[in-house]
Scaffold this motif. Sequence first.
Motif, PDB file in Angstrom:
ATOM      1  N   SER A 123      -9.179  -8.093  -5.301  1.00 43.31           N
ATOM      2  CA  SER A 123     -10.407  -8.881  -5.145  1.00 43.31           C
ATOM      3  C   SER A 123     -11.317  -8.327  -4.058  1.00 43.31           C
ATOM      4  CB  SER A 123     -10.047 -10.333  -4.800  1.00 43.31           C
ATOM      5  OG  SER A 123      -9.467 -10.400  -3.499  1.00 43.31           O
ATOM      6  N   GLY A 124     -10.807  -7.418  -3.239  1.00 41.85           N
ATOM      7  CA  GLY A 124     -11.580  -6.887  -2.130  1.00 41.85           C
ATOM      8  C   GLY A 124     -11.470  -7.699  -0.863  1.00 41.85           C
ATOM      9  N   ALA A 125     -10.711  -8.814  -0.901  1.00 36.74           N
ATOM     10  CA  ALA A 125     -10.592  -9.658   0.290  1.00 36.74           C
ATOM     11  C   ALA A 125      -9.863  -8.933   1.417  1.00 36.74           C
ATOM     12  CB  ALA A 125      -9.861 -10.956  -0.065  1.00 36.74           C
ATOM     13  N   GLN A 126      -8.862  -8.129   1.072  1.00 36.52           N
ATOM     14  CA  GLN A 126      -8.103  -7.396   2.079  1.00 36.52           C
ATOM     15  C   GLN A 126      -7.617  -6.081   1.485  1.00 36.52           C
ATOM     16  OE1 GLN A 126      -4.894  -9.617   3.876  1.00 36.52           O
ATOM     17  NE2 GLN A 126      -4.181  -7.886   5.094  1.00 36.52           N
ATOM     18  N   PRO A 127      -8.459  -5.065   1.426  1.00 36.38           N
ATOM     19  CA  PRO A 127      -8.048  -3.782   0.849  1.00 36.38           C
ATOM     20  C   PRO A 127      -6.834  -3.216   1.566  1.00 36.38           C
ATOM     21  CG  PRO A 127     -10.431  -3.851   1.168  1.00 36.38           C
ATOM     22  CD  PRO A 127      -9.864  -5.060   1.869  1.00 36.38           C
ATOM     23  N   SER A 128      -5.803  -2.856   0.806  1.00 40.06           N
ATOM     24  CA  SER A 128      -4.543  -2.412   1.422  1.00 40.06           C
ATOM     25  C   SER A 128      -3.690  -1.712   0.380  1.00 40.06           C
ATOM     26  CB  SER A 128      -3.785  -3.614   2.000  1.00 40.06           C
ATOM     27  OG  SER A 128      -2.433  -3.304   2.245  1.00 40.06           O
ATOM     28  N   VAL A 129      -3.234  -0.520   0.704  1.00 38.05           N
ATOM     29  CA  VAL A 129      -2.328   0.182  -0.202  1.00 38.05           C
ATOM     30  C   VAL A 129      -1.013  -0.581  -0.315  1.00 38.05           C
ATOM     31  CG1 VAL A 129      -1.441   1.689   1.639  1.00 38.05           C
ATOM     32  CG2 VAL A 129      -1.251   2.395  -0.737  1.00 38.05           C
ATOM     33  N   GLU A 130      -0.592  -1.233   0.760  1.00 40.39           N
ATOM     34  CA  GLU A 130       0.654  -2.005   0.720  1.00 40.39           C
ATOM     35  C   GLU A 130       0.549  -3.169  -0.259  1.00 40.39           C
ATOM     36  OE1 GLU A 130       3.541  -4.565   3.747  1.00 40.39           O
ATOM     37  OE2 GLU A 130       1.672  -3.689   4.473  1.00 40.39           O
ATOM     38  N   LEU A 131      -0.552  -3.922  -0.198  1.00 43.67           N
ATOM     39  CA  LEU A 131      -0.718  -5.061  -1.086  1.00 43.67           C
ATOM     40  C   LEU A 131      -0.817  -4.611  -2.546  1.00 43.67           C
ATOM     41  CD1 LEU A 131      -3.253  -7.221   0.956  1.00 43.67           C
ATOM     42  CD2 LEU A 131      -0.793  -7.548   0.730  1.00 43.67           C
ATOM     43  N   ALA A 132      -1.506  -3.488  -2.788  1.00 43.76           N
ATOM     44  CA  ALA A 132      -1.612  -2.979  -4.157  1.00 43.76           C
ATOM     45  C   ALA A 132      -0.240  -2.594  -4.688  1.00 43.76           C
ATOM     46  CB  ALA A 132      -2.554  -1.776  -4.191  1.00 43.76           C
ATOM     47  N   ASP A 136      -5.941   1.540  -9.961  1.00 50.87           N
ATOM     48  CA  ASP A 136      -6.043   0.703  -8.761  1.00 50.87           C
ATOM     49  C   ASP A 136      -5.168   1.271  -7.634  1.00 50.87           C
ATOM     50  OD1 ASP A 136      -7.745  -1.227  -9.904  1.00 50.87           O
ATOM     51  OD2 ASP A 136      -6.037  -2.226 -10.844  1.00 50.87           O
ATOM     52  N   LEU A 137      -3.959   1.704  -7.999  1.00 45.02           N
ATOM     53  CA  LEU A 137      -3.058   2.256  -6.986  1.00 45.02           C
ATOM     54  C   LEU A 137      -3.638   3.524  -6.375  1.00 45.02           C
ATOM     55  CD1 LEU A 137       0.572   1.866  -8.399  1.00 45.02           C
ATOM     56  CD2 LEU A 137      -0.465   0.642  -6.503  1.00 45.02           C
ATOM     57  N   VAL A 138      -4.162   4.404  -7.202  1.00 47.39           N
ATOM     58  CA  VAL A 138      -4.758   5.638  -6.702  1.00 47.39           C
ATOM     59  C   VAL A 138      -5.936   5.324  -5.778  1.00 47.39           C
ATOM     60  CG1 VAL A 138      -6.017   7.718  -7.357  1.00 47.39           C
ATOM     61  CG2 VAL A 138      -3.975   7.055  -8.623  1.00 47.39           C
ATOM     62  N   ALA A 139      -6.767   4.346  -6.162  1.00 49.84           N
ATOM     63  CA  ALA A 139      -7.907   3.971  -5.330  1.00 49.84           C
ATOM     64  C   ALA A 139      -7.444   3.426  -3.980  1.00 49.84           C
ATOM     65  CB  ALA A 139      -8.760   2.935  -6.060  1.00 49.84           C
ATOM     66  N   ALA A 140      -6.354   2.645  -3.982  1.00 50.31           N
ATOM     67  CA  ALA A 140      -5.835   2.105  -2.723  1.00 50.31           C
ATOM     68  C   ALA A 140      -5.350   3.220  -1.813  1.00 50.31           C
ATOM     69  CB  ALA A 140      -4.700   1.120  -3.002  1.00 50.31           C
ATOM     70  N   VAL A 141      -4.650   4.193  -2.378  1.00 48.18           N
ATOM     71  CA  VAL A 141      -4.163   5.317  -1.578  1.00 48.18           C
ATOM     72  C   VAL A 141      -5.336   6.133  -1.049  1.00 48.18           C
ATOM     73  CG1 VAL A 141      -2.840   7.462  -1.642  1.00 48.18           C
ATOM     74  CG2 VAL A 141      -1.966   5.427  -2.800  1.00 48.18           C
ATOM     75  N   ALA A 142      -6.334   6.371  -1.899  1.00 47.70           N
ATOM     76  CA  ALA A 142      -7.499   7.134  -1.462  1.00 47.70           C
ATOM     77  C   ALA A 142      -8.216   6.421  -0.314  1.00 47.70           C
ATOM     78  CB  ALA A 142      -8.452   7.347  -2.634  1.00 47.70           C
ATOM     79  N   GLY A 143      -8.327   5.093  -0.427  1.00 50.35           N
ATOM     80  CA  GLY A 143      -8.970   4.338   0.645  1.00 50.35           C
ATOM     81  C   GLY A 143      -8.198   4.429   1.942  1.00 50.35           C
ATOM     82  N   PHE A 144      -6.871   4.376   1.849  1.00 54.84           N
ATOM     83  CA  PHE A 144      -6.041   4.492   3.048  1.00 54.84           C
ATOM     84  C   PHE A 144      -6.231   5.853   3.702  1.00 54.84           C
ATOM     85  CE2 PHE A 144      -1.978   6.368   4.469  1.00 54.84           C
ATOM     86  CZ  PHE A 144      -1.835   5.683   5.664  1.00 54.84           C
ATOM     87  N   LEU A 145      -6.244   6.925   2.906  1.00 56.94           N
ATOM     88  CA  LEU A 145      -6.390   8.268   3.460  1.00 56.94           C
ATOM     89  C   LEU A 145      -7.783   8.499   4.026  1.00 56.94           C
ATOM     90  CD1 LEU A 145      -4.528  10.264   0.654  1.00 56.94           C
ATOM     91  CD2 LEU A 145      -3.665   9.653   2.916  1.00 56.94           C
ATOM     92  N   ARG A 146      -8.780   7.813   3.468  1.00 57.04           N
ATOM     93  CA  ARG A 146     -10.159   8.006   3.890  1.00 57.04           C
ATOM     94  C   ARG A 146     -10.474   7.272   5.188  1.00 57.04           C
ATOM     95  NH1 ARG A 146     -12.245   6.028  -0.356  1.00 57.04           N
ATOM     96  NH2 ARG A 146     -12.555   3.941   0.498  1.00 57.04           N
ATOM     97  N   ASP A 147      -9.815   6.128   5.424  1.00 59.56           N
ATOM     98  CA  ASP A 147     -10.146   5.300   6.579  1.00 59.56           C
ATOM     99  C   ASP A 147      -9.820   6.011   7.885  1.00 59.56           C
ATOM    100  OD1 ASP A 147     -11.029   3.319   4.944  1.00 59.56           O
ATOM    101  OD2 ASP A 147      -9.200   2.117   5.048  1.00 59.56           O
ATOM    102  N   GLU A 148     -10.551   5.653   8.912  1.00 58.09           N
ATOM    103  CA  GLU A 148     -10.306   6.211  10.241  1.00 58.09           C
ATOM    104  C   GLU A 148      -8.931   5.775  10.743  1.00 58.09           C
ATOM    105  OE1 GLU A 148     -12.221   6.045  14.752  1.00 58.09           O
ATOM    106  OE2 GLU A 148     -13.070   4.884  13.108  1.00 58.09           O
ATOM    107  N   VAL A 149      -8.176   6.710  11.264  1.00 54.40           N
ATOM    108  CA  VAL A 149      -6.863   6.413  11.827  1.00 54.40           C
ATOM    109  C   VAL A 149      -7.053   5.921  13.257  1.00 54.40           C
ATOM    110  CG1 VAL A 149      -4.622   7.353  12.460  1.00 54.40           C
ATOM    111  CG2 VAL A 149      -5.747   8.115  10.373  1.00 54.40           C
ATOM    112  N   LEU A 150      -6.729   4.661  13.487  1.00 50.48           N
ATOM    113  CA  LEU A 150      -6.950   4.066  14.797  1.00 50.48           C
ATOM    114  C   LEU A 150      -5.827   4.422  15.754  1.00 50.48           C
ATOM    115  CD1 LEU A 150      -8.092   0.513  13.694  1.00 50.48           C
ATOM    116  CD2 LEU A 150      -9.520   2.438  14.347  1.00 50.48           C
ATOM    117  N   PRO A 151      -6.130   4.711  16.998  1.00 53.18           N
ATOM    118  CA  PRO A 151      -5.067   4.973  17.975  1.00 53.18           C
ATOM    119  C   PRO A 151      -4.259   3.707  18.227  1.00 53.18           C
ATOM    120  CG  PRO A 151      -7.198   4.774  19.073  1.00 53.18           C
ATOM    121  CD  PRO A 151      -7.468   4.791  17.597  1.00 53.18           C
TER     122      PRO A 151
END
Length: 461
Positions: free
Chosen positions: A299-308, A352-367
């Motif tokens: 739904s886009g409420a909480q994008p997460s590879v784990e939830l997908a 959907d799974l591929v998109a979730a993984v791509a989003g995870f890899l694209r996001d900034e890695v926070l310290p």
Amino acid sequence: MNADDPDELARSLGARLHRVLGAPVRVTGLERASGGASRETWLFAARPEGADGARELVLRRDPVRAPRPEGMAREAAALAAAARSGVAVPEMVDHGTDPGVLGAPYLITGKVGGESIARRLLRDEEYADARRGLARELGRQAALVHRIPPEAVPGLSTEDPLERLIADYDALGEPLPAVEIAFRWLREHRPPAPEPAVVHGDFRTGNLLVDRTGLRAVLDWELVHLGDPVEDLGWLCVKAWRFGSASPAGGFGTRDELLDGYAEVAGRRPDPAALRWWEVFGTARWGVICRAQAERHLSGAQPSVELAAIGRRVCEQEHDLLEELALPRPAPAPEAVPDARAELHGSPSAADLVAAVAGFLRDEVLPGQRGHLRFQSRVAANALAVVERELRHGAGPDAAHRDRLAALGFPGTAALAGAIRRGEVRAEDPRVAEAVWRSVLDRLAVANPRHGTDPRQGGTS
């Protein structure tokens, strides 16, 4: 404050603990722990000015974009009441619901030594002595939970658990015949309702801290409510929380050991038939939760590879339900015909799974999130492996399943699910049983090709 910035969160923690402890506090080593699909968990050390050493603490916080202040306040009250009842719980240091303090409703406790990762507790030699008496001890702890006076935890819900579960399932809009069969069985075999008690709501492997000597703490009280106390025991015995172990009570021991331990404290032994009912209920519940977790991502409420990825575990629970209810299992299906266009799952799909993984890899890695990011990386790798299997598995079994449904007079899975709910067909009918089993086994071959033989490594709260 920027609640997503670990450095700013550390400064806010120091300021809050200064007020709580009455002295300036230096916060160090802040790191987000792995796992946790519903709340964030952060580990850190706090050293008050003038103290000889630092204190190890744990912060549990709602997602910044999905706060639940009433739930956090209820969990804090339950934790305090559990401590008074004698339940092994971490010491509560502070809690609050004002998002201006730490970015979202939160709870700070002392850190308790021990392990919660199921595969270690159930397999490592280090915990062999603890495992021997743990099922009985968990029975005793559950009985202590159910001794908590309901008035000590304001705001506890009292709704009918089965009707609530069915409503949650209906809201997802994805009909599942195996779950419909379970709902019919649960309605037909429901045990008498006892006097309501405080129920932990998530009493299972993964929410228990254990060291070499045994149980150290019962964690994660966010689902506390009023209900049948046997619910906690049945939830512990759900197959998903055994992680491959043959021992039904959380993977640690027998149901009899669990019930005997409960009787030592409660003075009465729960009915094994009621325990079985709640075990079936728990399996259906986890299947619905898995699908609902996936929906938070879709739904886009909480994008997460784990939830997908969790959404692909629905078929595991369907498989377990069919086995628990002794639905006749069909002969093996013919080998699949490879077809790269295959989409055996509804939601989330392979795309959907591929998109979730791509989003995870694209996001900034926070310290400061090293532990959590390591966990997310493993989830991402597993999700990509699932997609690879789906492409390799092909559309053969799925097409054959549609043909079998058509031969039975059902144009699709949704129609079969509706017919089961309306009582137009019976699960005991071999034709219906085969159609339902094939639906589950086709998807299971993709989501987890070794299900039933390989110890499960997953499981997310």
